[in-house]
Design an enzyme around this catalytic site. Structure first.
Site, PDB file in Angstrom:
ATOM      1  N   PHE A 215       0.829  -1.202   0.000  1.00  0.00           N
ATOM      2  CA  PHE A 215       0.000   0.000   0.000  1.00  0.00           C
ATOM      3  C   PHE A 215       0.879   1.275   0.000  1.00  0.00           C
ATOM      4  CE2 PHE A 215      -1.834   2.804   3.481  1.00  0.00           C
ATOM      5  CZ  PHE A 215      -2.472   3.673   2.602  1.00  0.00           C
TER       6      PHE A 215
ATOM      7  N   GLY B 211       1.559  -7.616  -0.472  1.00  0.00           N
ATOM      8  CA  GLY B 211       1.482  -6.663  -1.582  1.00  0.00           C
ATOM      9  C   GLY B 211       0.692  -7.253  -2.741  1.00  0.00           C
TER      10      GLY B 211
ATOM     11  N   ASP C 266      12.519 -12.220  -0.737  1.00  0.00           N
ATOM     12  CA  ASP C 266      12.172 -12.117   0.683  1.00  0.00           C
ATOM     13  C   ASP C 266      13.335 -11.424   1.396  1.00  0.00           C
ATOM     14  OD1 ASP C 266      11.833 -12.557   3.416  1.00  0.00           O
ATOM     15  OD2 ASP C 266      10.886 -14.516   3.105  1.00  0.00           O
ATOM     16  N   VAL C 267      13.077 -10.277   2.008  1.00  0.00           N
ATOM     17  CA  VAL C 267      14.183  -9.511   2.620  1.00  0.00           C
ATOM     18  C   VAL C 267      14.804 -10.233   3.817  1.00  0.00           C
ATOM     19  CG1 VAL C 267      13.355  -7.233   1.862  1.00  0.00           C
ATOM     20  CG2 VAL C 267      12.616  -8.137   4.099  1.00  0.00           C
TER      21      VAL C 267
ATOM     22  N   ASN D 129      19.607  -7.411   6.869  1.00  0.00           N
ATOM     23  CA  ASN D 129      20.033  -7.600   5.467  1.00  0.00           C
ATOM     24  C   ASN D 129      20.074  -6.293   4.679  1.00  0.00           C
ATOM     25  OD1 ASN D 129      20.444 -10.355   5.750  1.00  0.00           O
ATOM     26  ND2 ASN D 129      18.305 -10.838   5.312  1.00  0.00           N
TER      27      ASN D 129
ATOM     28  N   LYS E 209      25.545  -0.885   3.896  1.00  0.00           N
ATOM     29  CA  LYS E 209      26.959  -0.787   4.282  1.00  0.00           C
ATOM     30  C   LYS E 209      27.854  -1.085   3.089  1.00  0.00           C
ATOM     31  CE  LYS E 209      30.141  -3.179   7.389  1.00  0.00           C
ATOM     32  NZ  LYS E 209      30.261  -4.625   7.446  1.00  0.00           N
TER      33      LYS E 209
ATOM     34  N   TYR F  44       5.325  -7.870  15.944  1.00  0.00           N
ATOM     35  CA  TYR F  44       5.447  -6.645  15.142  1.00  0.00           C
ATOM     36  C   TYR F  44       6.120  -5.536  15.970  1.00  0.00           C
ATOM     37  CZ  TYR F  44       3.813  -2.820  12.073  1.00  0.00           C
ATOM     38  OH  TYR F  44       3.728  -1.724  11.225  1.00  0.00           O
TER      39      TYR F  44
ATOM     40  N   LYS G 227       9.870  -4.373  15.236  1.00  0.00           N
ATOM     41  CA  LYS G 227      10.180  -3.017  14.768  1.00  0.00           C
ATOM     42  C   LYS G 227      11.116  -2.302  15.742  1.00  0.00           C
ATOM     43  CE  LYS G 227       7.629  -2.448  10.937  1.00  0.00           C
ATOM     44  NZ  LYS G 227       8.118  -1.951   9.658  1.00  0.00           N
TER      45      LYS G 227
ATOM     46  N   ARG H  27      -7.402  -3.609   8.446  1.00  0.00           N
ATOM     47  CA  ARG H  27      -7.265  -2.400   9.271  1.00  0.00           C
ATOM     48  C   ARG H  27      -8.580  -1.635   9.290  1.00  0.00           C
ATOM     49  NH1 ARG H  27      -1.360  -0.511   7.278  1.00  0.00           N
ATOM     50  NH2 ARG H  27      -1.928  -1.869   5.548  1.00  0.00           N
TER      51      ARG H  27
HETATM   52  P1  NAD Z   1       1.536  -3.543   3.251  1.00  0.00           P
HETATM   53  O1  NAD Z   1       1.272  -4.846   3.926  1.00  0.00           O
HETATM   54  O2  NAD Z   1       0.534  -3.038   2.285  1.00  0.00           O
HETATM   55  O3  NAD Z   1       2.939  -3.551   2.508  1.00  0.00           O
HETATM   56  C1  NAD Z   1       4.026  -4.292   2.957  1.00  0.00           C
HETATM   57  C2  NAD Z   1       4.768  -4.801   1.728  1.00  0.00           C
HETATM   58  O4  NAD Z   1       5.916  -5.539   2.173  1.00  0.00           O
HETATM   59  C3  NAD Z   1       3.936  -5.758   0.876  1.00  0.00           C
HETATM   60  O5  NAD Z   1       4.084  -5.458  -0.488  1.00  0.00           O
HETATM   61  C4  NAD Z   1       4.522  -7.131   1.188  1.00  0.00           C
HETATM   62  O6  NAD Z   1       4.345  -8.056   0.154  1.00  0.00           O
HETATM   63  C5  NAD Z   1       5.962  -6.773   1.456  1.00  0.00           C
HETATM   64  N1  NAD Z   1       6.647  -7.752   2.308  1.00  0.00           N
HETATM   65  C6  NAD Z   1       6.212  -8.288   3.473  1.00  0.00           C
HETATM   66  N2  NAD Z   1       7.139  -9.143   3.943  1.00  0.00           N
HETATM   67  C7  NAD Z   1       8.158  -9.145   3.056  1.00  0.00           C
HETATM   68  C8  NAD Z   1       9.389  -9.837   2.987  1.00  0.00           C
HETATM   69  N3  NAD Z   1       9.771 -10.707   3.952  1.00  0.00           N
HETATM   70  N4  NAD Z   1      10.213  -9.605   1.940  1.00  0.00           N
HETATM   71  C9  NAD Z   1       9.838  -8.740   0.948  1.00  0.00           C
HETATM   72  N5  NAD Z   1       8.681  -8.052   0.958  1.00  0.00           N
HETATM   73  C10 NAD Z   1       7.852  -8.265   2.010  1.00  0.00           C
HETATM   74  O7  NAD Z   1       1.757  -2.487   4.431  1.00  0.00           O
HETATM   75  P2  NAD Z   1       1.897  -0.901   4.348  1.00  0.00           P
HETATM   76  O8  NAD Z   1       0.747  -0.326   5.073  1.00  0.00           O
HETATM   77  O9  NAD Z   1       2.198  -0.472   2.996  1.00  0.00           O
HETATM   78  O10 NAD Z   1       3.178  -0.677   5.273  1.00  0.00           O
HETATM   79  C11 NAD Z   1       4.459  -0.442   4.725  1.00  0.00           C
HETATM   80  C12 NAD Z   1       5.463  -0.264   5.846  1.00  0.00           C
HETATM   81  O11 NAD Z   1       5.089   0.843   6.664  1.00  0.00           O
HETATM   82  C13 NAD Z   1       5.572  -1.476   6.775  1.00  0.00           C
HETATM   83  O12 NAD Z   1       6.924  -1.662   7.113  1.00  0.00           O
HETATM   84  C14 NAD Z   1       4.785  -1.069   7.973  1.00  0.00           C
HETATM   85  O13 NAD Z   1       5.249  -1.690   9.141  1.00  0.00           O
HETATM   86  C15 NAD Z   1       5.011   0.438   8.017  1.00  0.00           C
HETATM   87  N6  NAD Z   1       3.904   1.105   8.693  1.00  0.00           N
HETATM   88  C16 NAD Z   1       2.708   1.253   8.057  1.00  0.00           C
HETATM   89  C17 NAD Z   1       1.654   1.843   8.745  1.00  0.00           C
HETATM   90  C18 NAD Z   1       0.317   2.043   8.090  1.00  0.00           C
HETATM   91  O14 NAD Z   1      -0.608   2.488   8.760  1.00  0.00           O
HETATM   92  N7  NAD Z   1       0.143   1.756   6.831  1.00  0.00           N
HETATM   93  C19 NAD Z   1       1.821   2.282  10.063  1.00  0.00           C
HETATM   94  C20 NAD Z   1       3.058   2.087  10.665  1.00  0.00           C
HETATM   95  C21 NAD Z   1       4.102   1.511   9.973  1.00  0.00           C
HETATM   96  N1  UDP Z   2     -10.761  -1.834  14.708  1.00  0.00           N
HETATM   97  C1  UDP Z   2     -12.153  -1.891  14.780  1.00  0.00           C
HETATM   98  N2  UDP Z   2     -12.809  -2.563  13.801  1.00  0.00           N
HETATM   99  C2  UDP Z   2     -12.188  -3.143  12.747  1.00  0.00           C
HETATM  100  C3  UDP Z   2     -10.779  -3.073  12.663  1.00  0.00           C
HETATM  101  C4  UDP Z   2     -10.093  -2.415  13.668  1.00  0.00           C
HETATM  102  O1  UDP Z   2     -12.770  -1.368  15.707  1.00  0.00           O
HETATM  103  O2  UDP Z   2     -12.880  -3.729  11.895  1.00  0.00           O
HETATM  104  C5  UDP Z   2     -10.030  -1.090  15.763  1.00  0.00           C
HETATM  105  C6  UDP Z   2      -8.842  -1.815  16.349  1.00  0.00           C
HETATM  106  O3  UDP Z   2      -9.243  -2.629  17.422  1.00  0.00           O
HETATM  107  C7  UDP Z   2      -7.989  -0.648  16.791  1.00  0.00           C
HETATM  108  C8  UDP Z   2      -8.259   0.427  15.759  1.00  0.00           C
HETATM  109  O4  UDP Z   2      -9.504   0.070  15.146  1.00  0.00           O
HETATM  110  O5  UDP Z   2      -8.406  -0.181  18.054  1.00  0.00           O
HETATM  111  C9  UDP Z   2      -7.193   0.567  14.701  1.00  0.00           C
HETATM  112  O6  UDP Z   2      -6.962  -0.712  14.175  1.00  0.00           O
HETATM  113  P1  UDP Z   2      -6.013  -0.988  12.933  1.00  0.00           P
HETATM  114  O7  UDP Z   2      -6.112  -2.450  12.645  1.00  0.00           O
HETATM  115  O8  UDP Z   2      -6.345  -0.056  11.852  1.00  0.00           O
HETATM  116  O9  UDP Z   2      -4.527  -0.638  13.379  1.00  0.00           O
HETATM  117  P2  UDP Z   2      -3.727  -0.412  14.730  1.00  0.00           P
HETATM  118  O10 UDP Z   2      -3.666   1.071  14.861  1.00  0.00           O
HETATM  119  O11 UDP Z   2      -4.400  -1.052  15.893  1.00  0.00           O
HETATM  120  O12 UDP Z   2      -2.411  -1.036  14.434  1.00  0.00           O
END
Ligand code: NAD
Ligand code: UDP
Length: 356
Positions: free
Chosen positions: A15, A40, A60-61, A101, A107, A147, A151, A188
């Site tokens: 995303f 993805g 895969d990273v 990795n 590096k 997670y 992180k 989400r």
């Molecule tokens: P997403 O799940 O849509 O995207 C993650 C991508 O990483 C996917 O394309 C998936 O195929 C790829 N991926 C997963 N594991 C992999 C692996 N082992 N090797 C290679 N590719 C791999 O999630 P997103 O919302 O786009 O999030 C992107 C990044 O931002 C993530 O690292 C996530 O932790 C971080 N992040 C996102 C949010 C959010 O709200 N969207 C919030 C906090 C942090």
């Molecule tokens: N949540 C909810 N209904 C749903 C999905 C999520 O009420 O169908 C709530 C979840 O319990 C959390 C908040 O919405 O309190 C945000 O959830 P999300 O999965 O978006 O991400 P988070 O911020 O918890 O990582």
């Protein structure tokens, strides 16, 4: 005119990653998307396949790899609680081995590297709003720990590589981000509520809906990530990137109902374990150091996101209940992909350089 770089985006088919690839290509850079298509989708990058400066490497990273690059954005990791808890050991490997990795790659190639960290490092925060100096309140053995702790460990690795090897690092702590290209079955809250509303299904509030989140529109986040990556080399972060507007989950549900005009009812479901009760970023640091702040308010961002899901569902190409794409084979059954698979065997030192 800024310099043109060769930039790796891990998780570039996800995303956030796909929007980041768009933005970097618009800036004239060459982009290598490294993704294993765990969460993805090929549709996210379909429109980039014919771009001469874009390439996908299926990998895969968690397995060592090497590519030449000037900059690396490390986004590879499932972000939805539903998906990262589905296989927690794999999540931890992606976060920790993946960070190791990409840092090793940085590096060796002398590249600058940015980590997509998360507000989850604050756990269920006692300090509110969350400032970067807050060390968090994380349950290390709960279902979210794969997670959160993954992180946190990745952040540790970033700062240790910086101190020990002088790597130029940037760490962004991303708060809940939403927008087009979230998967309908992502799990989400924003995508769930919108898809439920558009399909006329019950809107599932977990708990009483009194918990709060701050929702950032994806374009704003991408601007923040790029600003951080391009900031002076002595700025490492961590930087909170998120929208400081704070809403209860119930308020979000009511807003989605209002904007979609749905007749869906609200149903209350059990609250997942360790669900944080409140979240709001203090973004003073990002605003003063990066000159960044979000521009899109929740209502406007939701309108754009609703319109995206509406078109997607009407097109009928997506089953809202379909399982997340986990098969590499089916992710790549179109021959249009520039596909290069890296051997998954060699140690880092033995891995052959590819790319250029
Ligand atoms: P997403 O799940 O849509 O995207 C993650 C991508 O990483 C996917 O394309 C998936 O195929 C790829 N991926 C997963 N594991 C992999 C692996 N082992 N090797 C290679 N590719 C791999 O999630 P997103 O919302 O786009 O999030 C992107 C990044 O931002 C993530 O690292 C996530 O932790 C971080 N992040 C996102 C949010 C959010 O709200 N969207 C919030 C906090 C942090
Ligand atoms: N949540 C909810 N209904 C749903 C999905 C999520 O009420 O169908 C709530 C979840 O319990 C959390 C908040 O919405 O309190 C945000 O959830 P999300 O999965 O978006 O991400 P988070 O911020 O918890 O990582």
């Amino acid at each position: 005119m800024s310099e043109r770089n060769r930039i790796i985006v891990t998780g570039g088919a996800g995303f956030v990653g796909s929007h980041l690839c768009d933005r970097l290509l618009e800036g004239g850079h060459t982009v290598v998307c490294v993704d294993n298509f765990h969460t993805g989708r090929r549709e996210n990058v379909d429109h980039l396949l014919d771009h001469s400066n874009f390439e996908i490497v299926e990998h895969d990273v968690a397995v060592p790899f090497y590519l030449d690059a000037d900059k690396v954005y490390n986004l590879a990791c499932p972000a939805s609680p539903e998906h990262y808890q589905d296989d927690p050991i794999r999540t931890m490997k992606t976060s920790v081995f993946g960070a190791f990795n990409v840092l090793d790659l940085a590096k060796r190639s002398g590249s600058r590297i940015l980590q997509a960290s998360t507000s989850e490092v604050y756990g269920d925060p006692i300090e509110h709003p969350q400032h970067e100096s807050y060390n968090g309140n994380v349950n290390p053995i709960g279902p979210r720990a794969c997670y959160d702790e993954g992180k946190r460990c990745a952040e540790t690795l970033f700062f240790d590589f910086h101190r020990q090897h002088g790597i130029e690092i940037k760490v962004a702590r991303i708060f809940n981000t939403y927008g087009p290209r979230m998967q309908p079955n992502d799990g989400r809250v924003v995508s769930n509520f919108i898809v439920q509303a558009l399909c006329g299904r019950p809107i599932t509030i977990y708990g009483e809906g009194a918990q709060t989140r701050s929702f950032c529109y994806v374009d704003d986040l991408v601007s923040g990530l790029v600003a951080l990556m391009d900031s002076p080399s002595d700025l490492h972060g961590p930087f909170n990137l998120g929208n400081p507007g704070e809403f209860t989950v119930r308020e979000l549900a009511e807003l989605v109902i209002d904007l979609t005009g749905t007749s869906s009812e609200i149903v209350y479901c059990p609250l997942p374990a360790d669900d944080p009760r409140q979240r709001r970023p203090n973004i003073d640091h990002a605003t003063s150091e990066l000159g960044w702040k979000p521009e899109v308010c929740l209502r406007d961002g939701l309108v754009r996101t609703i319109s995206y899901f509406d078109a997607l569902l009407k097109a009928g190409t997506h089953e809202p209940d379909a399982a997340v794409q986990t098969s590499h084979a089916s992710a790549f059954n179109g021959e249009r992909y520039k596909r290069r698979v890296i051997k998954e065997t060699g140690a880092v030192e033995e891995a052959a350089p590819i790319g250029k």
